[in-house]
Design an enzyme around this catalytic site. Structure first.
Site, short mmCIF file in Angstrom:
data_model
loop_
_atom_site.label_atom_id
_atom_site.label_comp_id
_atom_site.label_asym_id
_atom_site.label_seq_id
_atom_site.Cartn_x
_atom_site.Cartn_y
_atom_site.Cartn_z
N CYS A 70 -31.73 -21.07 10.99
CA CYS A 70 -30.55 -21.06 12.01
C CYS A 70 -30.08 -19.82 12.28
O CYS A 70 -29.88 -18.96 11.25
CB CYS A 70 -29.55 -22.17 11.36
SG CYS A 70 -27.93 -22.04 12.13
N CYS A 73 -26.12 -19.17 10.46
CA CYS A 73 -25.97 -18.95 9.09
C CYS A 73 -25.80 -17.67 8.68
O CYS A 73 -26.24 -16.62 9.42
CB CYS A 73 -27.29 -19.80 8.33
SG CYS A 73 -27.20 -21.44 8.31
N HIS A 116 -24.16 -24.58 6.63
CA HIS A 116 -25.00 -25.18 7.57
C HIS A 116 -24.60 -26.85 7.81
O HIS A 116 -24.78 -27.29 8.77
CB HIS A 116 -26.27 -24.96 7.58
CG HIS A 116 -27.18 -25.44 8.55
ND1 HIS A 116 -27.36 -24.70 9.63
CD2 HIS A 116 -27.85 -26.61 8.81
CE1 HIS A 116 -28.28 -25.31 10.56
NE2 HIS A 116 -28.56 -26.59 9.89
N ASN A 156 -18.86 -28.92 20.99
CA ASN A 156 -19.65 -30.06 21.06
C ASN A 156 -20.21 -30.39 19.82
O ASN A 156 -20.83 -29.61 19.00
CB ASN A 156 -20.86 -29.78 22.04
CG ASN A 156 -20.25 -29.57 23.64
OD1 ASN A 156 -19.14 -30.13 23.80
ND2 ASN A 156 -21.00 -28.37 24.17
N HIS A 167 -25.64 -26.22 13.31
CA HIS A 167 -24.63 -25.38 12.43
C HIS A 167 -23.20 -25.82 13.01
O HIS A 167 -23.05 -25.90 14.41
CB HIS A 167 -24.79 -24.14 12.33
CG HIS A 167 -24.03 -23.20 11.41
ND1 HIS A 167 -24.66 -22.89 10.27
CD2 HIS A 167 -22.82 -22.88 11.44
CE1 HIS A 167 -23.80 -22.35 9.52
NE2 HIS A 167 -22.67 -22.13 10.31
N HIS A 169 -20.37 -25.30 14.89
CA HIS A 169 -19.80 -24.43 15.77
C HIS A 169 -18.99 -24.77 17.02
O HIS A 169 -19.25 -25.91 17.34
CB HIS A 169 -20.74 -23.21 15.86
CG HIS A 169 -21.66 -23.86 17.08
ND1 HIS A 169 -22.72 -24.85 16.80
CD2 HIS A 169 -21.98 -23.53 18.35
CE1 HIS A 169 -23.32 -25.16 17.70
NE2 HIS A 169 -22.92 -24.28 18.83
N GLN A 171 -17.35 -23.17 21.11
CA GLN A 171 -17.71 -22.05 21.97
C GLN A 171 -16.13 -21.86 22.61
O GLN A 171 -15.36 -22.59 22.62
CB GLN A 171 -18.55 -22.56 22.93
CG GLN A 171 -20.17 -22.86 22.56
CD GLN A 171 -21.12 -23.22 23.48
OE1 GLN A 171 -21.49 -22.17 24.39
NE2 GLN A 171 -21.69 -24.24 23.60
#
Length: 347
Positions: A70, A73, A116, A156, A167, A169, A171
């Site tokens: 990933c 990470c 993660h 999302n 992971h 996250h 934006q």
């Protein structure tokens, strides 16, 4: 909160946001990546007036890597990632495969946690407050760029939404134009203002929902969450601060302090809607006022949280009416959705 600004090996900016003021972030990016090449172009639809971003370079972006590969990470011995440190609290960096770049704007990735296998709903209130601080800080910074008209912070979550990295996250998109959705809201607000002799549409909408009560899910000292009267999605929540502000930097301390508790509760309720072991896919989207718009002061900061799942094993697809004519058809009455979201409150 402590912010540390640095750069990755290819020149992209990276920001660490830490809970402890004595945290030191100085790990170098040991990779030697190829230079970032983008092809972002904004084109205008002459019939609808919409701006469309053409970004062909994104065809080559990282797609569902295994957990041990990933890129979000922390870096470990023998494996360097987008985040050079071996641990972090919250990290924000320029996207290597941005939809918007250069004169066409900017895209950043926000990593909520180094774990993660976690999700935003797994964060404690202190970490959630740090994410809010990072969103606020990045909004204020990006507002200073002359090419940026509006900043959009969002998450999302879930493969059903189209997420390509598992992971936890979100934006941040910095648009060089005011988005069509925001323009429509501002036009509606301006029309309402004229018709009523000065009433603010956002204030009136929240007041009407609170007065009706059937669709209110959570009402606290500083925030109100409700399913909108004309919800587009099966389960859709709108979250407003009780004091109207145009964007995240304008939130007062009281609203900031209460936000983590409110938001985490809403996310956890979403995960309990369907009684399933797997988490609910969702989009969480902050709507902020454009920076230099003549009606900026009339806009109200708010968050929209919705899922494409309409029932266990069933998704809401944007088919003919939605995709072809922009007319949504919702199978779940908003009042029923609100009742369900009240039923799954934390005990």
């Amino acid at each position: 909160m402590k912010r540390t600004a640095t750069r990755l090996a290819d020149g992209r900016e990276l920001f660490y946001y830490d809970l402890r003021d004595d945290t030191v972030r100085d790990a170098p990016d040991l990779r030697r990546p190829a230079p970032v090449a983008t092809t972002s172009e904004v084109r205008r639809d002459p019939l609808l007036g919409d701006s469309v971003v053409i970004a062909s370079h994104r065809q080559g972006r990282t797609y569902h890597p295994p957990p041990d590969d990933c890129p979000l990470c922390p870096s470990r011995a023998g494996r360097s990632t987008e985040i050079p440190e071996p641990d972090y609290d919250v990290a924000v960096f320029e996207n290597r495969f941005p939809s918007l770049a250069g004169d066409s704007g900017r895209c950043e990735v926000v990593c909520f946690t180094p774990d993660h296998h976690a999700s935003f709903a797994d964060l404690d209130e202190e970490r959630a407050a740090l994410v809010l601080a990072a969103w606020t800080d990045r909004t204020a910074d990006l507002a200073e760029l002359p090419t940026v008209a509006q900043v959009f912070c969002f998450e999302n979550r879930g493969a059903e939404i189209g997420v390509t990295l598992g992971h936890p996250h979100g934006q941040i998109y910095a648009y060089p134009f005011t988005t069509p959705r925001t323009e429509r809201m501002l036009d509606s607000a301006a029309g309402h203002h004229r018709r009523t002799g000065g009433e603010n549409l956002f204030d009136a909408t929240v007041a009407a929902e609170r007065a009706d009560g059937r669709r209110v899910v959570l009402d606290t000292a500083h925030w109100t969450a409700f399913v909108p009267y004309a919800a587009h999605w099966p389960y859709e929540l709108h979250l407003y601060p009780r004091r109207r502000v145009p964007d995240l930097p304008a939130l007062d301390d009281a609203a900031r302090t209460e936000f983590p508790q409110v938001y985490l509760e809403l996310l956890r309720r979403f995960d309990r809607i369907f009684g399933l072991p797997e988490p609910t896919p969702y989009v969480s989207a902050w709507h902020q006022a454009p920076f230099r718009h003549p009606h900026r002061s009339e806009f109200a900061l708010h968050l929209e949280l919705f899922t494409v799942r309409r029932a266990p094993g069933k998704l809401k697809f944007l088919a003919g009416s939605e995709s072809g004519m922009s007319v949504f058809i919702n199978d779940v009455p908003p009042e029923a959705a609100a009742e369900r979201l009240r039923e799954v409150a934390s005990t």
